[in-house]
Design a protein around this motif. Structure first.
Motif, PDB file in Angstrom:
ATOM      1  N   THR A 221       0.955  -1.159  -0.159  1.00 49.77           N
ATOM      2  CA  THR A 221       0.112  -0.126  -0.014  1.00 49.77           C
ATOM      3  C   THR A 221       0.827   1.538   0.008  1.00 49.77           C
ATOM      4  N   ASP A 222       2.060   1.047   0.258  1.00 51.53           N
ATOM      5  CA  ASP A 222       3.422   2.266   0.351  1.00 51.53           C
ATOM      6  C   ASP A 222       2.766   2.860   1.042  1.00 51.53           C
ATOM      7  N   SER A 223       3.373   2.124   2.081  1.00 49.55           N
ATOM      8  CA  SER A 223       2.884   2.686   3.627  1.00 49.55           C
ATOM      9  C   SER A 223       4.153   3.412   4.261  1.00 49.55           C
ATOM     10  N   GLY A 224       5.306   2.423   3.812  1.00 47.32           N
ATOM     11  CA  GLY A 224       6.301   2.569   4.671  1.00 47.32           C
ATOM     12  C   GLY A 224       6.795   3.772   5.340  1.00 47.32           C
ATOM     13  N   LEU A 225       7.099   4.235   3.848  1.00 50.42           N
ATOM     14  CA  LEU A 225       7.508   5.887   4.543  1.00 50.42           C
ATOM     15  C   LEU A 225       6.412   6.766   5.520  1.00 50.42           C
ATOM     16  N   SER A 226       5.568   6.473   5.440  1.00 50.61           N
ATOM     17  CA  SER A 226       4.697   7.748   5.719  1.00 50.61           C
ATOM     18  C   SER A 226       4.825   7.914   6.955  1.00 50.61           C
ATOM     19  N   ILE A 227       5.466   7.226   8.303  1.00 51.37           N
ATOM     20  CA  ILE A 227       5.775   7.907   9.023  1.00 51.37           C
ATOM     21  C   ILE A 227       7.769   8.390   9.335  1.00 51.37           C
TER      22      ILE A 227
ATOM     23  N   LEU B 192       5.695  17.085   7.560  1.00 47.09           N
ATOM     24  CA  LEU B 192       6.917  15.776   7.519  1.00 47.09           C
ATOM     25  C   LEU B 192       7.124  14.134   6.041  1.00 47.09           C
ATOM     26  N   TYR B 193       5.691  13.825   6.367  1.00 50.14           N
ATOM     27  CA  TYR B 193       5.700  13.325   5.443  1.00 50.14           C
ATOM     28  C   TYR B 193       5.822  14.138   3.596  1.00 50.14           C
ATOM     29  N   ARG B 194       5.086  15.288   3.491  1.00 44.54           N
ATOM     30  CA  ARG B 194       5.062  15.745   2.321  1.00 44.54           C
ATOM     31  C   ARG B 194       6.549  16.746   1.911  1.00 44.54           C
ATOM     32  N   GLN B 195       7.437  16.810   2.713  1.00 45.78           N
ATOM     33  CA  GLN B 195       8.980  16.974   2.655  1.00 45.78           C
ATOM     34  C   GLN B 195      10.232  16.213   2.111  1.00 45.78           C
ATOM     35  N   ILE B 196       9.501  14.333   2.611  1.00 44.71           N
ATOM     36  CA  ILE B 196      10.361  13.460   1.378  1.00 44.71           C
ATOM     37  C   ILE B 196       9.814  13.507  -0.042  1.00 44.71           C
ATOM     38  N   PRO B 197      10.623  12.385  -0.600  1.00 39.50           N
ATOM     39  CA  PRO B 197      10.773  12.406  -2.277  1.00 39.50           C
ATOM     40  C   PRO B 197       9.771  11.552  -2.537  1.00 39.50           C
ATOM     41  N   GLN B 198       9.176  10.602  -1.770  1.00 37.97           N
ATOM     42  CA  GLN B 198       8.009   9.512  -2.164  1.00 37.97           C
ATOM     43  C   GLN B 198       6.271  10.979  -2.644  1.00 37.97           C
ATOM     44  N   TYR B 199       6.312  11.702  -1.311  1.00 39.40           N
ATOM     45  CA  TYR B 199       5.764  12.881  -1.974  1.00 39.40           C
ATOM     46  C   TYR B 199       5.392  13.530  -2.805  1.00 39.40           C
ATOM     47  N   GLU B 200       6.315  14.238  -3.074  1.00 37.67           N
ATOM     48  CA  GLU B 200       6.532  14.945  -4.109  1.00 37.67           C
ATOM     49  C   GLU B 200       6.800  14.192  -5.408  1.00 37.67           C
ATOM     50  N   LEU B 201       7.101  12.743  -5.903  1.00 42.46           N
ATOM     51  CA  LEU B 201       7.571  11.810  -6.565  1.00 42.46           C
ATOM     52  C   LEU B 201       5.832  11.351  -7.317  1.00 42.46           C
ATOM     53  N   VAL B 202       5.504  11.252  -6.006  1.00 44.58           N
ATOM     54  CA  VAL B 202       4.594  10.196  -6.696  1.00 44.58           C
ATOM     55  C   VAL B 202       3.213  10.434  -6.204  1.00 44.58           C
ATOM     56  N   ASN B 203       3.220  11.223  -5.053  1.00 44.66           N
ATOM     57  CA  ASN B 203       1.995  11.368  -3.419  1.00 44.66           C
ATOM     58  C   ASN B 203       1.419  12.721  -3.646  1.00 44.66           C
TER      59      ASN B 203
ATOM     60  N   GLY C 168      -0.837  16.429  -3.580  1.00 43.68           N
ATOM     61  CA  GLY C 168      -1.318  16.705  -3.661  1.00 43.68           C
ATOM     62  C   GLY C 168      -2.777  15.713  -3.486  1.00 43.68           C
ATOM     63  N   MET C 169      -1.458  14.783  -2.072  1.00 41.60           N
ATOM     64  CA  MET C 169      -2.711  13.825  -1.750  1.00 41.60           C
ATOM     65  C   MET C 169      -3.126  14.193  -0.389  1.00 41.60           C
ATOM     66  N   THR C 170      -4.535  14.039  -0.050  1.00 39.96           N
ATOM     67  CA  THR C 170      -5.600  14.814   1.075  1.00 39.96           C
ATOM     68  C   THR C 170      -4.892  14.746   2.291  1.00 39.96           C
ATOM     69  N   LEU C 171      -4.931  15.079   3.544  1.00 38.54           N
ATOM     70  CA  LEU C 171      -5.024  14.251   5.269  1.00 38.54           C
ATOM     71  C   LEU C 171      -5.367  13.667   5.009  1.00 38.54           C
ATOM     72  N   ALA C 172      -6.519  13.489   4.699  1.00 40.37           N
ATOM     73  CA  ALA C 172      -7.601  11.579   5.148  1.00 40.37           C
ATOM     74  C   ALA C 172      -6.763  10.866   4.261  1.00 40.37           C
ATOM     75  N   GLU C 173      -6.205  10.577   2.946  1.00 35.81           N
ATOM     76  CA  GLU C 173      -5.421   9.946   2.257  1.00 35.81           C
ATOM     77  C   GLU C 173      -3.936   9.119   3.410  1.00 35.81           C
ATOM     78  N   PHE C 174      -3.835  10.675   4.016  1.00 30.98           N
ATOM     79  CA  PHE C 174      -2.316  10.157   3.995  1.00 30.98           C
ATOM     80  C   PHE C 174      -2.256   9.742   5.368  1.00 30.98           C
ATOM     81  N   LYS C 175      -3.960   9.517   6.595  1.00 34.36           N
ATOM     82  CA  LYS C 175      -3.767   9.472   7.314  1.00 34.36           C
ATOM     83  C   LYS C 175      -4.502   7.326   7.300  1.00 34.36           C
ATOM     84  N   SER C 176      -4.306   7.239   6.252  1.00 33.81           N
ATOM     85  CA  SER C 176      -4.991   5.234   5.680  1.00 33.81           C
ATOM     86  C   SER C 176      -3.368   4.954   5.941  1.00 33.81           C
ATOM     87  N   ILE C 177      -2.016   5.637   4.789  1.00 37.68           N
ATOM     88  CA  ILE C 177      -1.440   4.978   4.790  1.00 37.68           C
ATOM     89  C   ILE C 177      -0.280   4.960   5.729  1.00 37.68           C
ATOM     90  N   TYR C 178      -0.523   6.456   7.138  1.00 34.39           N
ATOM     91  CA  TYR C 178      -0.511   6.020   8.013  1.00 34.39           C
ATOM     92  C   TYR C 178      -0.390   5.640   9.202  1.00 34.39           C
TER      93      TYR C 178
END
Length: 364
Positions: free
Chosen positions: A47-53, A77-88, A90-100
Motif C-alpha cells: 500500500t506504499d505506506s512504509g515511508l509515511s512515518i 513531515l511526509y510532504r518533505q520526502i521525495p515519495q510525496y513529491e514524486l508519487v503522492n 496532492g494527497m489529502t490529509l485523509a488519504e495520508f491518515k490511511s497509509i500512516y
C-alpha cells in the motif's frame, strides 16, 4: 547364544514434556505473531505506506497523533520526502491518515511482540523452566528481534533519501530474511521441546530436508528483491517471459556494471525468482517420492508429502499473482504461504533425528 536387539533413541520424558508445555505453546504463539507481522509488513509495502512515518521514536511513537494539529505535523513531515513529491503530490490529509495507520500498526505490532517475548521469558526463567542453553538460545532469538527493528529503520531511512520513492530492495530483502530467521528459530526450538516418537530417516532424506530449508530461504530472498523493485508488475505472462522461455541477454542484463543486474534489473530479478521456484518444486517432489518409497506410512513421509503440496500451492499462487498483476490479496497470500512453507520445512527437518537405531549383540 547371541541374538541382535535394537537400541533406539530414548523417548522424551513425559513429565519433562509436560513441564515444558507452556514454554512450547509460548514459542509457537510467538512464531504465529511473527507470521502476522510479516503479513502486515507486506501489506504496508504493497500500500506504499512504509515511508509515511519519517521518524523513529521507539517509545513516544507508540501513540497516535491525538489532534488535528498533530496529524498535520506528521503530514507536513511526509510532504518533505521525495515519495510525496514524486508519487503522492496532492494527497489529502485523509488519504495520508490511511497509509500512516498501516505503518503505525506495523510498528505497534512489533512493540507488542517485544512485550510478548520478554515478559514471558522473564517469568519462565524465574520459574526455572527456561535455563542454561535453552535460555541462551531464546535470548539470542530476542537479540535477532532487536536487530530486526534496527534494520527496519535503516530500511525506511533508505527510502527518505533524495530521489528515492521506496526503500532500497537489498535492505528490504535483509529485513525480510531476519524476520524469517526469527520465525525459523522459534519453530526449531518449539519443535525440539515436543514429545514425539523418533523416526530415523536415511541420511539422504535429512540432507534434502536441509536443502529444502536453504532453497526456501533463497527463494524468499529473491522474492523480496522482486517486491522491492515492483518487478511483478512487468512481464505478466507465464510460462513465457517477454515472449520466450528464456529472455534475451540484453533484456536480462541491461545495466552496467554487470553484477548490479542481480538486484536492479527487473527482468533478471523476476527470471531468477521463476527459476528458483522451478528448482524448489522439483526438489520438494523428489523429496516426497523418496520419503514415500523409503519410509512408507511414516510421519516423515506424510510431512514430506505435505511440503510438496505446499510448494505446488505456492507456485500456483505465485503464477496467479503474476498474471493478475499483483493484487493485494494474491500478493499477501503468496508471501504468507512462503513463510508457512519455511516453518513447515524447519519443523520437518527438526523431527528427523540424526542418529539411526543401533543393532548390537546381546549376551544370552
Amino acid at each position: 547364544m547371541n541374538s541382535a536387539v535394537s537400541i533406539s533413541v530414548p523417548q522424551v520424558d513425559r513429565e519433562a514434556s509436560r513441564r515444558m508445555a507452556p514454554v512450547r505453546a509460548w514459542l509457537w504463539l510467538l512464531a504465529g505473531l511473527v507470521l502476522v507481522m510479516i503479513l502486515v509488513g507486506g501489506a504496508t509495502r504493497l500500500t506504499d505506506s512504509g515511508l509515511s512515518i519519517t521518524e523513529w521514536k521507539p517509545v513516544t511513537g507508540a501513540l497516535l497523533p491525538m489532534s488535528e494539529e498533530a496529524w498535520q505535523r506528521e503530514f507536513d513531515l511526509y510532504r518533505q520526502i521525495p515519495q510525496y513529491e514524486l508519487v503522492n503530490k496532492g494527497m489529502t490529509l485523509a488519504e495520508f491518515k490511511s497509509i500512516y495507520l498501516w505503518e503505525w500498526g506495523h510498528r505497534q505490532l512489533g512493540r507488542f511482540i517485544g512485550l510478548a517475548f520478554f515478559l514471558p521469558l522473564a517469568f519462565f526463567a524465574w520459574r526455572g523452566q527456561v535455563r542454561g542453553r535453552l535460555l541462551l538460545t531464546i535470548a539470542a532469538i530476542g537479540a535477532m528481534g532487536g536487530l530486526q527493528a534496527t534494520v527496519g529503520w535503516i530500511m525506511v531511512a533508505s527510502g527518505l533519501k533524495p530521489g528515492m520513492t521506496a526503500v532500497a530492495p537489498v535492505k528490504l530483502m535483509l529485513h525480510m530474511l531476519i524476520a524469517c530467521g526469527i520465525l525459523g528459530a522459534l519453530v526449531w526450538v518449539a519443535t525440539g521441546l515436543g514429545r514425539f516418537a523418533p523416526e530415523h530417516a536415511p541420511a539422504r532424506l535429512r540432507r534434502t530436508a536441509s536443502l529444502l530449508i536453504g532453497l526456501t530461504v533463497l527463494q524468499i530472498a529473491l522474492g523480496a528483491i522482486v517486491a522491492g523493485l515492483d518487478a511483478g508488475l512487468s512481464y505478466n505472462t507465464w510460462p513465457l517471459m517477454d515472449g520466450r522461455l528464456v529472455p534475451a541477454v540484453g533484456t536480462l542484463f541491461p545495466i552496467t556494471p554487470w553484477a548490479e543486474n542481480f538486484v536492479e534489473s527487473i527482468a533478471l530479478v523476476q527470471f531468477n525468482h521463476r527459476l528458483g521456484a522451478y528448482v524448489l518444486l522439483a526438489l520438494a517432489l523428489w523429496h516426497a517420492v523418496d520419503a514415500l518409497r523409503s519410509m512408507p506410512g511414516s510421519a516423515t513421509a506424510r510431512r514430506a508429502t505435505l511440503l510438496a503440496a505446499l510448494v505446488v500451492a505456492q507456485a500456483l499462487v505465485g503464477i496467479t499473482t503474476l498474471l493478475l498483476v499483483v493484487p493485494l490479496w494474491a500478493a499477501l497470500l503468496h508471501q504468507g504461504l512462503a513463510v508457512l512453507l519455511l516453518g513447515a520445512c524447519v519443523h520437518h527437518r527438526r523431527r528427523m533425528p540424526e542418529l539411526a537405531p543401533l543393532a548390537v549383540p546381546a549376551r544370552a
